[in-house]
Design a protein around this motif. Structure first.
Motif, short mmCIF file in Angstrom:
data_model
loop_
_atom_site.label_atom_id
_atom_site.label_comp_id
_atom_site.label_asym_id
_atom_site.label_seq_id
_atom_site.Cartn_x
_atom_site.Cartn_y
_atom_site.Cartn_z
N ASP A 259 37.66 38.77 37.68
CA ASP A 259 37.87 39.73 36.60
C ASP A 259 39.22 40.41 36.80
OD1 ASP A 259 35.40 39.36 35.29
OD2 ASP A 259 34.40 40.60 36.79
N VAL A 260 39.95 40.61 35.72
CA VAL A 260 41.24 41.28 35.76
C VAL A 260 41.22 42.44 34.79
CG1 VAL A 260 43.73 41.04 35.47
CG2 VAL A 260 42.40 39.11 36.32
N VAL A 261 41.58 43.61 35.28
CA VAL A 261 41.65 44.80 34.44
C VAL A 261 43.10 45.28 34.42
CG1 VAL A 261 40.74 47.11 33.99
CG2 VAL A 261 39.31 45.40 35.13
N ARG A 262 43.66 45.45 33.23
CA ARG A 262 45.05 45.88 33.09
C ARG A 262 45.13 47.13 32.22
NH1 ARG A 262 45.67 40.26 32.48
NH2 ARG A 262 47.06 39.28 34.02
N LEU A 263 46.09 47.95 32.55
CA LEU A 263 46.40 49.11 31.71
C LEU A 263 47.91 49.21 31.62
CD1 LEU A 263 45.75 51.79 30.23
CD2 LEU A 263 45.83 52.90 32.47
N THR A 264 48.44 49.18 30.40
CA THR A 264 49.88 49.32 30.19
C THR A 264 50.13 50.54 29.32
OG1 THR A 264 50.20 46.92 30.29
CG2 THR A 264 51.98 48.21 29.33
N VAL B 88 44.27 45.43 38.38
CA VAL B 88 43.45 45.13 39.55
C VAL B 88 42.73 43.81 39.33
CG1 VAL B 88 43.12 47.51 40.29
CG2 VAL B 88 41.49 46.49 38.71
N VAL B 89 42.51 43.09 40.42
CA VAL B 89 41.79 41.82 40.40
C VAL B 89 40.49 42.03 41.15
CG1 VAL B 89 41.85 39.37 40.98
CG2 VAL B 89 43.97 40.55 40.34
N VAL B 90 39.38 41.71 40.50
CA VAL B 90 38.05 41.93 41.06
C VAL B 90 37.34 40.59 41.19
CG1 VAL B 90 35.82 43.09 40.72
CG2 VAL B 90 37.95 44.21 40.00
N GLY C 167 45.85 44.42 43.70
CA GLY C 167 46.27 45.27 42.61
C GLY C 167 47.76 45.48 42.57
N ILE C 168 48.25 45.87 41.39
CA ILE C 168 49.64 46.24 41.17
C ILE C 168 49.65 47.56 40.42
CG2 ILE C 168 51.82 45.62 40.04
CD1 ILE C 168 50.94 42.68 40.17
#
Length: 453
Positions: free
Chosen positions: A394-399, A409-411, A419-420
Motif C-alpha cells: 500500500d502506498v499513501v501520498r500527500l502533496t 509512505v509504503v506499507v 517513506g519520503i
C-alpha cells in the motif's frame, strides 16, 4: 587495555573511539583536528566557520599515514618512520571520493580548479577558489552533489549541476519528490541538467580547467569543477595485510575482521553484506566497539573469522534524532545534521552476561537546503527504508503544492517499510520510530501519515 589499542583513522569514527578509550593511540592522515564532515557543506556555504565543525577534543597523531600493517609482529609502520605496536588494531580508514573516468582527468593529480568534496581540505580549497560570479560545474546529482551545488550558489557562484541519472537523488527520492527538489534547487539559481553524461574536461595552457565537455559535444564553461560522484571504502591497507575484503573490510557483529586482533568500523567496514558509508552507522559502530574493548578480555574472546549471522537492526530509536530543521546550540556532534544520513537506531544488542553486538543500522537520510537571498526559504527532506513499493504494497501520498510539501509512505501488511517527506517534517520523528521499532500501524495509515500536521 587502551594503551595497547591502535586506531588508524582520525575521522568521526576514530575520534569517537578516542574519546571513549583514553590511552588508545589514534593515527590520522589529516592535519586538522577531528571534525564533523556532515557540516562541510554549511562551512562552504559560509553559514559556519570551520571551527564550528570541530568535534569534542580527542587525542590524535595528525598528519601521519600508516603505510603497512605487520600482522605477524602486530605493529603498524608509518610514513614518518615510526613503528607502533598493538594488541588490538582498529581500522577506521574511511572512504575516498570516486574520480570518474573522464578525458583530461589524470588519475594522480587533479587539474587546477578541479575539486573533490570529502574533507576539510577540500572544503577550504573550494572556499578559497569561489567568488561572486564564479562559473562552477558540479558533477553528480546525489546527496553530496546537491549539497555542494546549494553551498556554491549561496556563495554567489553561477552553478551548473550535471547528473547522469534521470533525476536528482535518485537513490533516495521518487520522481515526484525529486521534481520538487529540482524546483527548489533551480529557484536558488542552479542550472540543473539530468540524463547528462560528462565526457571530459578541458584545461587551458596553464593547466587550469576551463570547460566540461558533455557526451553530445556541448561544453560548459567552468572555473571550478566539483566531483561528487560517490565514495569508495579505503581498503588498501587491509588488502595488503591479507584481510578478508569484499566491497569493504568484512566484519562480524563484534566488528572483528578475519584477524581476531584487528577490528574495523565506519565507511571502510562491511557488516552483513552492507557498506553504509554514512556518519550515523560509523558512530554507532564506534560505540559498540568501545563497549567491547572496555569489557575485554572477559567478554571479548576472539573466535576467529567473522560470522555470517545476519544483523537484525533491532536497536531502539533515539528520540529526537530525526527531528529538527536547523542546527541547535551545543557541540556540533550533538546537533541535527545539515546534510547526511543518520542512524535512527542504536545498532546495539545486549543480553544478560553477553558482549554488546552491532546488529546493523536503519539509516534515515536527512538534508536541509538553506535558502539564501530574498524570498528563498529552507527546504527539509527525509527518506528512510524501502521507498519503491512491491506488488501488493500500500502506498499513501500527500502533496501540498501550495506549501511545496510532499509525503509518501509504503506499507506492507501492517508494517511501515519506508517513506519520503519533503518540505514538512512534522511527522518524521513518529514515522521513523515506528519504522525502526517495526511496530504495527494503527488501523488508518493515512491518519498515521498525517499525525505530525
Amino acid at each position: 587495555m587502551s594503551s595497547d589499542i591502535v586506531v588508524i583513522g582520525g575521522g568521526m569514527a576514530g575520534a569517537r573511539l578516542a574519546r571513549q578509550l583514553p590511552g588508545a593511540t589514534v593515527i590520522g592522515e589529516e592535519t586538522h583536528a577531528p571534525y564533523n564532515r556532515v557540516l562541510l557543506a554549511e562551512v562552504l556555504a559560509g553559514r559556519y566557520g570551520p571551527e564550528v565543525a570541530a568535534l569534542p577534543s580527542a587525542e590524535v597523531r595528525r598528519g601521519v599515514r600508516v603505510v603497512r600493517i605487520d600482522r605477524a609482529d602486530r605493529v603498524v609502520q608509518c610514513d614518518d618512520g615510526s613503528v607502533v605496536p598493538y594488541s588490538t588494531l582498529v581500522l577506521a580508514t574511511g572512504s575516498n571520493p570516486v574520480l570518474p573516468p573522464l578525458r583530461g582527468l589524470p588519475a594522480r593529480e587533479l587539474p587546477d580548479g578541479v575539486h573533490p568534496f570529502r574533507t576539510m581540505d577540500d572544503c577550504l580549497a573550494l572556499d578559497a577558489a569561489v567568488r561572486e560570479g564564479t562559473r562552477a560545474v558540479v558533477i553528480g546529482g546525489g546527496l553530496l552533489g546537491v549539497s555542494a551545488a546549494r553551498a556554491l550558489a549561496a556563495r554567489g557562484a553561477r552553478v551548473v549541476l550535471a547528473q547522469q541519472g534521470e533525476r536528482l537523488m535518485e537513490r533516495q527520492l521518487d520522481p515526484a519528490a525529486s521534481a520538487l527538489l529540482r524546483d527548489h534547487i533551480e529557484a536558488l539559481g542552479v542550472e540543473v541538467h539530468t540524463e547528462c553524461r560528462v565526457r571530459g574536461l578541458h584545461s587551458d595552457n596553464g593547466g587550469a580547467v576551463r570547460a566540461v565537455e558533455l557526451a553530445d559535444g556541448y561544453e560548459l564553461a567552468a572555473e571550478i569543477v566539483v566531483l561528487a560522484c560517490g565514495v569508495r571504502p579505503r581498503v588498501g591497507l587491509a588488502q595488503a595485510a591479507g584481510l578478508d575484503v569484499r566491497r569493504g573490510i568484512v566484519v562480524d557483529d563484534q566488528l572483528r575482521t578475519s584477524d581476531p586482533h584487528i577490528r574495523a568500523v565506519g565507511d571502510c567496514a562491511e557488516h552483513n553484506g552492507t557498506v553504509y558509508g554514512l556518519a550515523g552507522p560509523a558512530l554507532e559502530q564506534a560505540d559498540v566497539l568501545a563497549a567491547l574493548l572496555k569489557d575485554a578480555p572477559a567478554t571479548d574472546t576472539p573466535t576467529g573469522t567473522p560470522s555470517e549471522a545476519p544483523g537484525t537492526g533491532t536497536g531502539t530509536a533515539r528520540p529526537g534524532t530525526a527531528a529538527g530543521a536547523a542546527p541547535q546550540p551545543g557541540p556540533p556532534e550533538a546537533r541535527p545534521p545539515a546534510s547526511d544520513d543518520i542512524g535512527t537506531g542504536t545498532g546495539i544488542s545486549t543480553g544478560t552476561g553477553t558482549a554488546p553486538r552491532y546488529t546493523g543500522t536503519r539509516a534515515l537520510t536527512r538534508l536541509t537546503l538553506t535558502g539564501h537571498g530574498h524570498g528563498h526559504s529552507p527546504l527539509d527532506l527525509a527518506t528512510f527504508g524501502e521507498t519503491t513499493p512491491l506488488p501488493g504494497d500500500d502506498v499513501v501520498r500527500l502533496t501540498d503544492a501550495t506549501r511545496g510539501a510532499y509525503r509518501k509512505v509504503v506499507v506492507r501488511g501492517d508494517r511501515l517499510i519506508g517513506g519520503i517527506l519533503l518540505g514538512d517534517l512534522g511527522a518524521v520523528g513518529e514515522l521513523a520510530r515506528t519504522w525502526e521499532g517495526d511496530e504495527p500501524l494503527p488501523s488508518s495509515p493515512l491518519s498515521h501519515l498525517l499525525g505530525g500536521s
